[in-house]
Design a protein around this motif. Sequence first.
Motif, PDB file in Angstrom:
ATOM      1  N   THR A   1       0.081   5.335   1.290  1.00  0.00           N
ATOM      2  CA  THR A   1      -0.933   5.933   2.168  1.00  0.00           C
ATOM      3  C   THR A   1      -1.007   7.450   2.032  1.00  0.00           C
ATOM      4  O   THR A   1      -0.915   8.174   3.030  1.00  0.00           O
ATOM      5  CB  THR A   1      -0.651   5.561   3.627  1.00  0.00           C
ATOM      6  OG1 THR A   1       0.677   6.029   3.975  1.00  0.00           O
ATOM      7  CG2 THR A   1      -0.721   4.066   3.835  1.00  0.00           C
TER       8      THR A   1
ATOM      9  N   GLY B   1       1.173   3.480   7.439  1.00  0.00           N
ATOM     10  CA  GLY B   1       1.452   2.474   6.433  1.00  0.00           C
ATOM     11  C   GLY B   1       2.036   1.224   7.053  1.00  0.00           C
ATOM     12  O   GLY B   1       2.506   1.224   8.195  1.00  0.00           O
TER      13      GLY B   1
ATOM     14  N   GLN C   1       0.819  -1.202   0.000  1.00  0.00           N
ATOM     15  CA  GLN C   1       0.000   0.000   0.000  1.00  0.00           C
ATOM     16  C   GLN C   1       0.857   1.258   0.000  1.00  0.00           C
ATOM     17  O   GLN C   1       2.010   1.252   0.425  1.00  0.00           O
ATOM     18  CB  GLN C   1      -0.899   0.027   1.238  1.00  0.00           C
ATOM     19  CG  GLN C   1      -0.122   0.050   2.537  1.00  0.00           C
ATOM     20  CD  GLN C   1      -0.989   0.018   3.780  1.00  0.00           C
ATOM     21  OE1 GLN C   1      -0.481   0.067   4.881  1.00  0.00           O
ATOM     22  NE2 GLN C   1      -2.300  -0.069   3.645  1.00  0.00           N
TER      23      GLN C   1
ATOM     24  N   CYS D   1      -6.290   9.873   5.261  1.00  0.00           N
ATOM     25  CA  CYS D   1      -5.453   9.250   4.233  1.00  0.00           C
ATOM     26  C   CYS D   1      -6.158   8.035   3.636  1.00  0.00           C
ATOM     27  O   CYS D   1      -7.314   7.742   3.957  1.00  0.00           O
ATOM     28  CB  CYS D   1      -4.105   8.862   4.830  1.00  0.00           C
ATOM     29  SG  CYS D   1      -4.228   7.554   6.070  1.00  0.00           S
ATOM     30  N   SER D   2      -5.460   7.299   2.795  1.00  0.00           N
ATOM     31  CA  SER D   2      -6.070   6.214   2.025  1.00  0.00           C
ATOM     32  C   SER D   2      -6.743   5.157   2.889  1.00  0.00           C
ATOM     33  O   SER D   2      -7.849   4.701   2.583  1.00  0.00           O
ATOM     34  CB  SER D   2      -5.012   5.545   1.138  1.00  0.00           C
ATOM     35  OG  SER D   2      -3.936   5.047   1.914  1.00  0.00           O
ATOM     36  N   TRP D   3      -6.102   4.753   4.008  1.00  0.00           N
ATOM     37  CA  TRP D   3      -6.685   3.680   4.802  1.00  0.00           C
ATOM     38  C   TRP D   3      -7.878   4.140   5.642  1.00  0.00           C
ATOM     39  O   TRP D   3      -8.557   3.311   6.266  1.00  0.00           O
ATOM     40  CB  TRP D   3      -5.643   3.011   5.702  1.00  0.00           C
ATOM     41  CG  TRP D   3      -4.759   3.922   6.492  1.00  0.00           C
ATOM     42  CD1 TRP D   3      -3.488   4.284   6.197  1.00  0.00           C
ATOM     43  CD2 TRP D   3      -5.075   4.574   7.729  1.00  0.00           C
ATOM     44  NE1 TRP D   3      -2.980   5.128   7.162  1.00  0.00           N
ATOM     45  CE2 TRP D   3      -3.931   5.319   8.114  1.00  0.00           C
ATOM     46  CE3 TRP D   3      -6.202   4.601   8.554  1.00  0.00           C
ATOM     47  CZ2 TRP D   3      -3.897   6.086   9.274  1.00  0.00           C
ATOM     48  CZ3 TRP D   3      -6.165   5.370   9.712  1.00  0.00           C
ATOM     49  CH2 TRP D   3      -5.028   6.088  10.053  1.00  0.00           C
TER      50      TRP D   3
END
Length: 477
Positions: A184, A346, A182, A307-309
Amino acid sequence: MNKLKRTLALVATLALATTAFVGCGDDSSSSVPANNSSKTESKVDDSSTGDSSKTEGKAENKVPNTGSTLSILCWTGDDIKAMKDCFLANNSDVKDADITWVQCGTKGGDAAENYTQYFAGDEDVDLYIAEADWIMTFINDDAVSAPLSNLGLTDDDFKTNYDYIKQIGTDSKGVLKGTSWQSTPGGFAYRADLAKEYLGASTPAEMQEKVKDWDTFMESAKTISEKTEGKMNMTATIGGLWQVFSYNRAQAWVDKDNKLAIDDSCTKFMNMVKEMRDKNYVSGEDQWGDSWFALGANGDTFGYFVCSWCFGDDTSTFGKMQGGKDNENFGKWGFVKGPQEYAWGGSWLCLSPKADNGELAEKFVKFFCSNEETMKKYAEFKGEFVNSYNVMKSIVDAKTNKSALLADGQDQFATMIEVAAGINLDGKITPYDATIKNDYIDAVNGYVKGDTTSVDDALKAFKTKVASDLPEQLTWE
């Protein structure tokens, strides 16, 4: 970071002082922007010495295949369960019983301590997941980490990965010991309906202009405060602001003379955060508590740094910030880059020296971290922003991703891919970062709360604390 994390980081630095994811990979060249981290040649890998990952072509997998299962250490089963499900669905030759995981705690800090205890015993472990805050603790200790080249993986296997992910996974000797499935990248999530009402911004592009830098961000915060009679924060927490700042220092925390580097950005951040808290532009709540989520659910904050998560369904971090799908404000949010590019946290896959299932470990790492075809399958399977510009660009270009958490189904990936391209940590990572960054944000919070009465006093307290935590690791006059 809690006391445990600080202690682990200190253990890592002391160790340094004394010892000095599938199928076949796609070898096509990456076509990426000049400032993107997915370059054919990684600056970090170029600096490695004695690492066979620099060998061109297929290297030898040196890990034995005497183990019965691929065993993975983690601190939460959420990622590993999804990864295992996706891996099994795309590898008919691998059975469910072939992959197991051991959950060591539910938080990163707890996991780090439990990992240390686990490694001290004779238990089986092939791969383990390390968190950004404490990965240096492990990859700089050869007793608990091995080069990914031992799996027969070369620099070519990771050529489309983001450079900053490689940099974090590289030890102090330039050896790649961790890689991630991933990336992030983060941004600023905001109430889209209120942005139109208070700031006259009807689209994400117009909103980005309202937060394009910190001066403009402060102007927008002032406007929102005035129009809500001081009742609404511009953003939820100092911790969120800190995530952005921590990725954007111009230099490393330790200079070439091994001295603590306190530059103008440290002063600027303290002044900005103090002003924001004094004027209620940012709340005084801490991250991760119920009150942090309630700020968005109750309509008390205009935005969050996420963020992405954080994305997913209504039960995800960002979903909870909106109060879940039954909240009247659910789905009324937008997402933009914000003042500066940054990432948040991350997880990295690291190889254990105890590994005894080399073929499956190599296959697993290639599936999630190297092969673009299978990385895309996982990105679409879990909604993950994966560690490949090429993969994410193909998803963004297809215009198939729509987030239920954002107004009009905005594609968060379209913003994140721009953010990720601007993240640069080259030359700015040191083994002491976890300790130093924790001590700095403690000093910031102390100043904001009035424990210190000036920036100078706060910076002195910061320096004193670092000197106490790292007395032998850094040079002190």
